[in-house]
Write a protein that holds these residues in place. Structure first.
Motif, PDB file in Angstrom:
ATOM      1  N   TYR A  29      -3.470 -11.613 -15.638  1.00 54.66           N
ATOM      2  CA  TYR A  29      -4.206 -12.750 -15.115  1.00 54.66           C
ATOM      3  C   TYR A  29      -3.929 -14.090 -15.774  1.00 54.66           C
ATOM      4  CZ  TYR A  29      -6.913  -9.024 -12.937  1.00 54.66           C
ATOM      5  OH  TYR A  29      -7.299  -7.931 -12.212  1.00 54.66           O
ATOM      6  N   THR A  47      -5.545 -18.871 -14.511  1.00 55.74           N
ATOM      7  CA  THR A  47      -5.622 -17.555 -13.909  1.00 55.74           C
ATOM      8  C   THR A  47      -5.546 -17.684 -12.396  1.00 55.74           C
ATOM      9  OG1 THR A  47      -6.968 -15.548 -13.681  1.00 55.74           O
ATOM     10  CG2 THR A  47      -8.153 -17.625 -13.799  1.00 55.74           C
ATOM     11  N   VAL A  76     -11.178 -12.234 -14.451  1.00 53.93           N
ATOM     12  CA  VAL A  76     -11.111 -12.646 -15.846  1.00 53.93           C
ATOM     13  C   VAL A  76     -12.506 -12.647 -16.468  1.00 53.93           C
ATOM     14  CG1 VAL A  76     -10.766 -14.657 -17.330  1.00 53.93           C
ATOM     15  CG2 VAL A  76      -8.959 -13.924 -15.791  1.00 53.93           C
TER      16      VAL A  76
END
Length: 293
Positions: free
Chosen positions: A9, A100, A106
């Motif tokens: 990510y 990201t 996340v």
């Protein structure tokens, strides 16, 4: 390492942020260094996950590079709401956001990694485009600032990248192309803790390069210096706190051309092994190293 949060990510530096108490003077200085800045734009921010974005007290002008960008911001309406507590923030280089493509994922993984986080917050700004005013939208997860003594740390997701990195703003007289690295000074007593925090976020193990401890993955390069070694790497630079965001490295097409522009303003520079350096004293709290691609 086994944790793949960063591998999946986190792939780039989203932006760095500098707060100036004299916003006009700060933006004028960065233009004089040869950066093209976007028009001034007010922030709309949500205070908590799920809440609508409201017009805040801050505005920004940005040097955008197609990927990363430098955000210069200040208080433009002291009576307006302050959902992200910008008024409390000292001036200088105070913000680092990594990029990201999935803020929600996340957020979950930060909690799983034991990192206190805000949840997903919404950010909007009305921006001028060649097709008229459009609303830039992004999602951001903040690491709890009480746990990041070096500055405000976040992970951001573009939802309308095209409104931020407009082609007409990518041409900088100094030839700037992007943020190649961010340098963080960490108090000796906090050093291991701070490096480990970023290790868990980026998802790679650190390496050592002389006095630097480095985390590098894809377009992310974070350089950490023990405070006791800082003067070896950043000689004579101001020390605003025990731990702090100290400098950023800017890729330019031609180092000598960029240097001529910076020095034409009367700003002193220092030669480095890879380019030249502008002191944080002259760049509103962020040391700037200019290097070739």
């Amino acid at each position: 390492m086994n944790d793949d949060m960063g591998q999946q990510y986190i792939g780039a530096i989203h932006h760095t942020g500098l707060k100036g108490s004299d916003f006009d003077a700060m933006t004028s200085r960065y233009r004089s260094f040869g950066f093209t800045l976007t028009p001034r734009s007010r922030h709309l921010m949500s205070q908590r996950p799920g809440e609508p974005a409201i017009l805040g007290c801050t505005a920004n002008e940005c040097a955008v590079f197609g990927g990363s960008y430098i955000e210069l911001f200040g208080i433009v309406d002291a009576a307006a709401p302050d959902p992200w507590h910008a008024k409390r923030l000292p001036e200088g280089f105070r913000i680092l956001n990594l990029e990201t493509d999935d803020a929600a994922a996340v957020s979950t993984r930060l909690v799983d990694a034991g990192l206190p986080a805000s949840g997903v917050l919404e950010l909007e700004r009305d921006v001028d485009t060649e097709d008229g005013v459009r609303t830039m939208r992004a999602r951001t997860v903040h690491i709890d600032p009480r746990s990041t003594s070096e500055g405000l740390l976040g992970i951001s997701q573009h939802l309308t990248r095209e409104y931020v990195h407009q082609p007409r703003y990518l041409d900088h007289p100094n030839g700037a192309r992007g943020i190649a690295a961010v340098t963080i000074v960490a108090a000796d007593t906090e050093f291991d803790e701070i490096v480990d925090r970023y290790r868990r976020i980026v998802g790679v193990d650190p390496t050592t390069e002389d006095s630097l401890t480095v985390l590098a993955h894809k377009e992310v390069r974070l350089e950490f210096i023990r405070a006791s070694d800082a003067d070896q790497v950043l000689p004579g630079e101001p020390v605003p706190a025990p731990s702090y965001f100290a400098a950023m490295t800017i890729r330019v097409d031609d180092v000598e051309h960029a240097r001529r522009i910076v020095e034409s303003t009367g700003t002193p520079t220092r030669t480095t092994a890879t380019g030249f350096f502008v002191s944080a004293r002259d760049a509103y709290g962020a040391g700037l190293t200019f290097v070739a691609p």
